[in-house]
Design an enzyme around this catalytic site. Structure first.
Site, PDB file in Angstrom:
ATOM      1  N   SER A 143       0.867  -1.189   0.000  1.00  0.00           N
ATOM      2  CA  SER A 143       0.000   0.000   0.000  1.00  0.00           C
ATOM      3  C   SER A 143       0.892   1.223   0.000  1.00  0.00           C
ATOM      4  CB  SER A 143      -0.868   0.021   1.262  1.00  0.00           C
ATOM      5  OG  SER A 143      -1.541   1.260   1.373  1.00  0.00           O
ATOM      6  N   TYR A 153      -0.833  -0.110  10.485  1.00  0.00           N
ATOM      7  CA  TYR A 153      -1.232  -0.569   9.138  1.00  0.00           C
ATOM      8  C   TYR A 153      -0.079  -0.325   8.151  1.00  0.00           C
ATOM      9  CZ  TYR A 153      -3.738  -0.933   4.696  1.00  0.00           C
ATOM     10  OH  TYR A 153      -4.121  -1.287   3.431  1.00  0.00           O
TER      11      TYR A 153
END
Ligand SMILES: NC(=O)c1ccc[n+]([C@@H]2O[C@H](COP(=O)([O-])OP(=O)(O)OC[C@H]3O[C@@H](n4cnc5c(N)ncnc54)[C@H](O)[C@@H]3O)[C@@H](O)[C@H]2O)c1
Length: 248
Positions: A143, A153
């Site tokens: 990501s 994350y």
């Protein structure tokens, strides 16, 4: 979603896509099936059964964080199809994830999160690579969160990038390539439910190509990276992000 002209270039190939019950993973599974691959929809969520039925694939319930579960999934795939040509490590805790800081997130949540979002990709790769013939390929899902502040994350995605680089050396000798895709903000149910609309709108308005990404944008990169057109590409991380981040 719109998939480019079909080439049939994945005819007679078997692909495992983790986290394919919905969102980007479902897009990957559909794109591979449209190109002729036999697809194993591997997910903890049994909604994956309907996706598999729709694309003529097989649903296998798996917890990517669990060693026995990943081994059982690989064994079932090999028993049914004889070999595994492609692995897409897309599963992650994303939709509905806890919003907290590295400094305060409860340890048990953090450890569970990392066991899925980082170690899950290694766990499934360890279970699958022995069944991959020369010329096989793996794609991990990173990501752009790896390149900006996004707490645990983003930290897991930094790990995914490092894992991709390190494994490229261990797997290269066996003729297996491994790369990663780093999507920018992508329109999935998980994004719609997990990220406040105002934050997404603000993020998108700052992109050089000012729209959200789609599962089809990601699938186009996936098909290239798995194909023989990418036969000398390994250990790399590719942003598909509308120009969201500059990278060295
Ligand atoms: N949507 C975005 O904007 C965006 C941007 C960058 C990266 N990503 C990454 O793309 C991937 C897919 O994102 P999405 O938007 O489709 O989200 P999603 O939440 O719909 O997809 C994640 C999938 O993983 C599955 N999963 C979760 N834990 C699992 C486990 N332990 N074992 C097996 N399956 C498990 C879920 O059931 C789900 O189907 C994720 O890796 C996410 O981090 C998404």
């Amino acid at each position: 979603m719109t998939i480019p002209e079909k080439t049939g270039r994945f005819q007679d190939k078997t692909a495992i896509v983790t986290g394919a019950a919905g969102g980007i993973g479902e897009g990957y599974a559909r794109a591979l099936a449209a190109e002729g691959a036999t697809v194993i929809v591997a997910d903890l969520n049994e909604a994956g059964q309907a996706v598999a039925d729709d694309i003529g694939g097989t649903f296998i319930k798996v917890d990517v964080a669990d060693e026995d579960s990943a081994k059982a999934m690989a064994a079932a795939a090999v028993e049914k199809h004889g070999k595994i040509n492609y692995l897409v490590n897309n599963a992650a805790i994303y939709g509905g994830m806890k919003l907290d800081f590295l400094t305060t997130v409860p340890w048990d949540y953090y450890k569970k999160f990392m066991s899925v979002n980082l170690d899950g990709a290694l766990n499934v790769t360890r279970a699958v690579y022995k069944h991959m013939p020369r010329g096989s390929a793996i794609v991990n899902q990173s990501s752009t969160a790896a390149y900006m502040y996004s707490g645990f994350y983003g930290l897991a995605k930094v790990g995914i990038n490092g894992l991709t680089q390190q494994l490229s050396v261990e797997l290269g000798g066996q003729g297996i390539r491994i790369n990663a895709i780093a999507p920018g903000p992508t329109d999935t149910e998980a994004t719609r439910t997990s990220t406040p609309e105002a934050i997404v709108k603000d993020m998108v308005s700052k992109l050089p190509i000012a729209r959200m990404g789609t599962p089809a944008d990601m699938a186009n990169m996936l098909l290239f990276l798995l194909s023989d057109d990418a036969s000398w590409i390994t250990g790399q991380i590719f942003n598909v992000d509308g120009g969201q981040v500059f990278r060295p």
